[in-house]
Design a protein around this motif. Structure first.
Motif, short mmCIF file in Angstrom:
data_model
loop_
_atom_site.label_atom_id
_atom_site.label_comp_id
_atom_site.label_asym_id
_atom_site.label_seq_id
_atom_site.Cartn_x
_atom_site.Cartn_y
_atom_site.Cartn_z
N GLU A 1 -37.21 11.93 0.93
CA GLU A 1 -35.87 11.93 1.52
C GLU A 1 -35.92 11.80 3.03
O GLU A 1 -34.97 11.38 3.65
N ALA A 2 -37.01 12.19 3.61
CA ALA A 2 -37.14 12.12 5.07
C ALA A 2 -38.61 12.16 5.43
O ALA A 2 -39.46 12.39 4.58
N GLY A 3 -38.88 11.94 6.69
CA GLY A 3 -40.26 11.97 7.14
C GLY A 3 -40.88 10.59 7.04
O GLY A 3 -40.28 9.66 6.51
N ALA A 4 -42.09 10.47 7.56
CA ALA A 4 -42.75 9.17 7.61
C ALA A 4 -42.99 8.64 6.20
O ALA A 4 -43.43 9.37 5.31
N PHE B 1 -42.34 20.45 -0.85
CA PHE B 1 -42.44 19.24 -0.03
C PHE B 1 -43.75 19.23 0.75
O PHE B 1 -44.45 18.22 0.80
N ILE C 1 -28.78 7.67 2.13
CA ILE C 1 -29.15 8.80 1.29
C ILE C 1 -28.78 8.46 -0.14
O ILE C 1 -27.59 8.36 -0.48
N MET D 1 -37.09 17.24 14.19
CA MET D 1 -36.72 16.35 13.10
C MET D 1 -36.51 17.15 11.82
O MET D 1 -37.45 17.79 11.34
N PRO D 2 -35.33 17.15 11.29
CA PRO D 2 -35.11 17.93 10.07
C PRO D 2 -35.88 17.31 8.90
O PRO D 2 -35.90 16.11 8.74
N GLU D 3 -36.51 18.15 8.11
CA GLU D 3 -37.30 17.65 6.99
C GLU D 3 -36.42 17.25 5.81
O GLU D 3 -36.85 16.57 4.91
N PHE D 4 -35.20 17.73 5.79
CA PHE D 4 -34.33 17.43 4.65
C PHE D 4 -32.98 16.92 5.14
O PHE D 4 -32.52 17.31 6.20
N PRO D 5 -32.38 16.06 4.35
CA PRO D 5 -31.09 15.55 4.78
C PRO D 5 -30.10 16.70 4.89
O PRO D 5 -30.10 17.61 4.07
N ASP E 1 -35.97 8.26 11.12
CA ASP E 1 -36.73 9.44 10.71
C ASP E 1 -35.83 10.61 10.34
O ASP E 1 -36.19 11.46 9.57
#
Lengths: 251, 251
Positions: free
Chosen positions: A171-174, A202, A220, B1-5, B246
């Motif tokens: 959902e996010a991150g590299a 995660f 999303i 940077m948030p790890e989750f939406p 990101d």
């Protein structure tokens, strides 16, 4: 070469097929063929048993039952490339939809995954298998994807074959786009639950060498959209989209 | 940077947004925020107007109404690559699903197409736009795909810009897999009705120089599956899957 897919009725039957066999159809099939589709004795059906390929058969209707006489083999069972979808169960209508689409897109194994945030632990595996069967009948497959009992994510990760990539729809991150991150071989796509994986899950996933985070674009996506999009791209790039026969729907 | 939406509520509003504006929310939005989501005055919302990008706003609840005070801009509207889905209307639940998924996958224009075998000439364009709006709110878009009134296939083909490829998801016949046939530029995907195109339509389509027949694998896909699979592959190869930021969900 027919220009359009045949609309022949296809049925999965739970017994081995061979030319000459007389197959007793179930009550539900009898009802479907006679009352809903209004077929008559002599109609040609497509049958498959999940093991021996596709067959043509002639329908014989009795008053309260029906049989199908297998007349010829029309399709060989060619093993599909392995493609597993691992998914946390979601709300009912979307879940059915996901399972139907995954079957149409050629997954060979469906693994319901229980995560920290999975809604509703009770997965109706029987209903899942029913949806899979109907979708297989409709889309021309001659085998059924395997449907596993639900399992906890940690257990699945512990037992994972390290040689196989597990594509994590992140959902996010590299993450690289799926079509640039994928590699040939067995495919396995993991989709999180609607609330996302927990931070612990995660972090665990991202620490595992066989987990390949992949991106599915800037928006999303709902869980089922992500799954369908990932499966389609995987099949296009690594799977069997090269291999469409010129004729379709013949069994 | 948030790890989750972020799970921030996002709303489309039908008036131009700017910092400092006080936006009167609709009765439906009021009900949704207060009764369903149980938000309180002071909650931060994401707003977008389809033109000026994404904004953050503070909710102010009254007894029977609500306003949102726009506090900052959080997202610039960057024009999306053009991607049109042309589709024959299908049965209701599947239709809603298709439109929702197309929006999530970033189509910029939805064109309902009337074909020889289209079931149900009456497309509810208003409902279609509603589905599009909800999906855009949910998936983080700050603009809405354009939704056209239904049009006959022959008319659309007559008016087509010959420089733009029209990818025909072909049920049979020679076709390259989509990811090998596609080229950069404006994308447009055409999906036939559930009964397929008529032989006359099919011959016409195949005779046109801008129509590019593409294959979506060896199985027979339902109309909505074909559409979703084609859109996902197009976005992956030619579209915006390279460009995921990101962080997500910030407006």
């Amino acid at each position: 070469m027919p220009e359009f897919p045949s609309s022949r009725t296809r049925l999965y039957v739970d017994q081995p097929l061979a030319v000459g066999e007389v197959i007793a159809l179930t009550e539900a099939q009898f009802h479907q063929l006679k009352t809903v589709q209004r077929l008559a004795t002599g109609a040609i059906l497509g049958l498959f048993d999940g093991v021996n390929g596709g067959f043509l058969a002639e329908l014989r209707l009795e008053k309260k039952s029906a049989v199908a006489v297998v007349t010829s083999q029309s399709q060989i069972l060619e093993p599909l490339g392995e493609l597993t979808l691992l998914f946390a169960p979601i709300k009912s209508a979307r879940f059915d939809f996901l399972v139907e689409k995954a079957t149409e897109l050629g997954v060979t194994r469906l693994r319901p995954v229980l995560t920290d945030r999975t809604q509703g632990d009770r997965v109706n595996v029987r209903r899942l298998r029913e949806t899979v069967r109907e979708a297989a009948e409709q889309c021309g497959r001659v085998e059924l994807p395997r449907v596993d009992e639900p399992e906890k994510l940690v257990r699945i990760l512990e037992g994972w074959n390290q040689a196989d990539a597990l594509y994590l729809c992140a959902e996010a991150g590299a993450a690289l786009p799926l079509h640039r991150a994928s590699k040939p071989g067995r495919g396995a796509v993991l989709i999180g639950p609607e609330g996302g994986f927990s931070p612990v899950e995660f972090a665990r996933l991202r620490s595992l060498p066989f987990v390949v985070p992949v991106s599915l674009g800037p928006r999303i996506l709902r869980a089922e959209t992500a799954a369908i999009a990932a499966l389609a791209c995987w099949q296009a790039i690594e799977g069997d989209w090269q291999s469409r026969p010129d004729t379709q729907g013949e069994a």
